[in-house]
Design a protein around this motif. Structure first.
Motif, PDB file in Angstrom:
ATOM      1  N   ASP A 110      40.156  49.579  45.297  1.00 21.18           N
ATOM      2  CA  ASP A 110      39.960  48.397  46.121  1.00 21.18           C
ATOM      3  C   ASP A 110      39.492  47.174  45.343  1.00 21.18           C
ATOM      4  O   ASP A 110      39.919  46.065  45.620  1.00 21.18           O
ATOM      5  CB  ASP A 110      38.959  48.687  47.248  1.00 21.18           C
ATOM      6  N   ASP A 111      38.594  47.390  44.355  1.00 22.21           N
ATOM      7  CA  ASP A 111      38.005  46.231  43.669  1.00 22.21           C
ATOM      8  C   ASP A 111      37.974  46.355  42.141  1.00 22.21           C
ATOM      9  O   ASP A 111      37.533  45.441  41.460  1.00 22.21           O
ATOM     10  CB  ASP A 111      36.584  45.971  44.179  1.00 22.21           C
ATOM     11  N   GLY A 112      38.425  47.486  41.581  1.00 24.24           N
ATOM     12  CA  GLY A 112      38.460  47.659  40.135  1.00 24.24           C
ATOM     13  C   GLY A 112      37.132  47.994  39.500  1.00 24.24           C
ATOM     14  O   GLY A 112      37.033  48.111  38.277  1.00 24.24           O
ATOM     15  N   LYS A 113      36.102  48.186  40.282  1.00 18.40           N
ATOM     16  CA  LYS A 113      34.781  48.508  39.722  1.00 18.40           C
ATOM     17  C   LYS A 113      34.728  49.965  39.271  1.00 18.40           C
ATOM     18  O   LYS A 113      35.441  50.818  39.793  1.00 18.40           O
ATOM     19  CB  LYS A 113      33.685  48.211  40.739  1.00 18.40           C
ATOM     20  N   ASP A 114      33.843  50.228  38.297  1.00 21.01           N
ATOM     21  CA  ASP A 114      33.679  51.589  37.785  1.00 21.01           C
ATOM     22  C   ASP A 114      33.181  52.528  38.875  1.00 21.01           C
ATOM     23  O   ASP A 114      32.202  52.229  39.554  1.00 21.01           O
ATOM     24  CB  ASP A 114      32.634  51.635  36.658  1.00 21.01           C
ATOM     25  N   ALA A 115      33.851  53.664  39.016  1.00 22.48           N
ATOM     26  CA  ALA A 115      33.302  54.768  39.802  1.00 22.48           C
ATOM     27  C   ALA A 115      32.456  55.620  38.861  1.00 22.48           C
ATOM     28  O   ALA A 115      31.368  56.041  39.204  1.00 22.48           O
ATOM     29  CB  ALA A 115      34.410  55.589  40.440  1.00 22.48           C
ATOM     30  N   TRP A 116      32.985  55.851  37.633  1.00 20.93           N
ATOM     31  CA  TRP A 116      32.248  56.547  36.581  1.00 20.93           C
ATOM     32  C   TRP A 116      33.001  56.399  35.260  1.00 20.93           C
ATOM     33  O   TRP A 116      34.192  56.091  35.237  1.00 20.93           O
ATOM     34  CB  TRP A 116      32.016  58.023  36.899  1.00 20.93           C
ATOM     35  N   VAL A 117      32.291  56.601  34.162  1.00 24.06           N
ATOM     36  CA  VAL A 117      32.875  56.626  32.820  1.00 24.06           C
ATOM     37  C   VAL A 117      32.288  57.837  32.111  1.00 24.06           C
ATOM     38  O   VAL A 117      31.085  58.081  32.183  1.00 24.06           O
ATOM     39  CB  VAL A 117      32.553  55.345  32.020  1.00 24.06           C
TER      40      VAL A 117
END
Length: 149
Positions: free
Chosen positions: A39-46
């Motif tokens: 939806d927004d390109g933000k990190d869910a996890w790395v």
């Protein structure tokens, strides 16, 4: 849906889509795996797949025993299994030859087999099975010719 972001690292493998969770997963040449919200390109996890070697193949997303998993083939020869929901590494195995291609996964009930093509012109199959929803441990077995090693 429209966004742009820096990956922060070189990406040679095609990102994979995880429609059910509305996420994308990207493997990078610095050995990292990143999961971004669609939806927004933000990190869910790395997460770190391999501290010393690149990952040049897209991960394989598969379901096993009610959980979403990622199989990652690293250029160093490591195969890592991650929980796709939170990026926690569940298992690792060194196959002993550089891996550059995306693993193919066959799921059969409560077990899966990841097939990896190696630079030394071999195919290597890795069996994956978990006991019922482990805290964060897994059992990975290497299989050659259908026999567990």
């Amino acid at each position: 849906l429209s966004w742009t972001r820096s990956a922060g690292r070189a990406v040679f493998a095609a990102p994979i889509a995880w429609p059910r969770a509305r996420r994308f997963v990207v493997a990078a040449v610095d050995g990292s795996i990143a999961c971004y919200r669609a939806d927004d390109g933000k990190d869910a996890w790395v997460a770190r797949a391999d501290a010393g070697a690149p990952v040049r193949a897209a991960p394989a997303l598969f379901g096993l025993d009610g959980r979403a998993l990622l199989g990652v083939a690293c250029c160093s020869g490591l195969v890592r299994i991650f929980d796709a929901d939170d990026g926690v590494r569940l298992a690792a195995l060194d196959l002993g030859a550089p891996l550059f291609a995306r693993p193919v996964v066959f799921v059969d009930g409560a077990a899966a087999v990841l097939l990896c093509g190696a630079r030394d012109e071999t195919l290597r199959a890795v069996g994956v099975a978990f006991s019922r929803r482990p805290a964060r441990t897994g059992r990975v077995r290497r299989r050659v010719g259908g026999k567990a090693l």
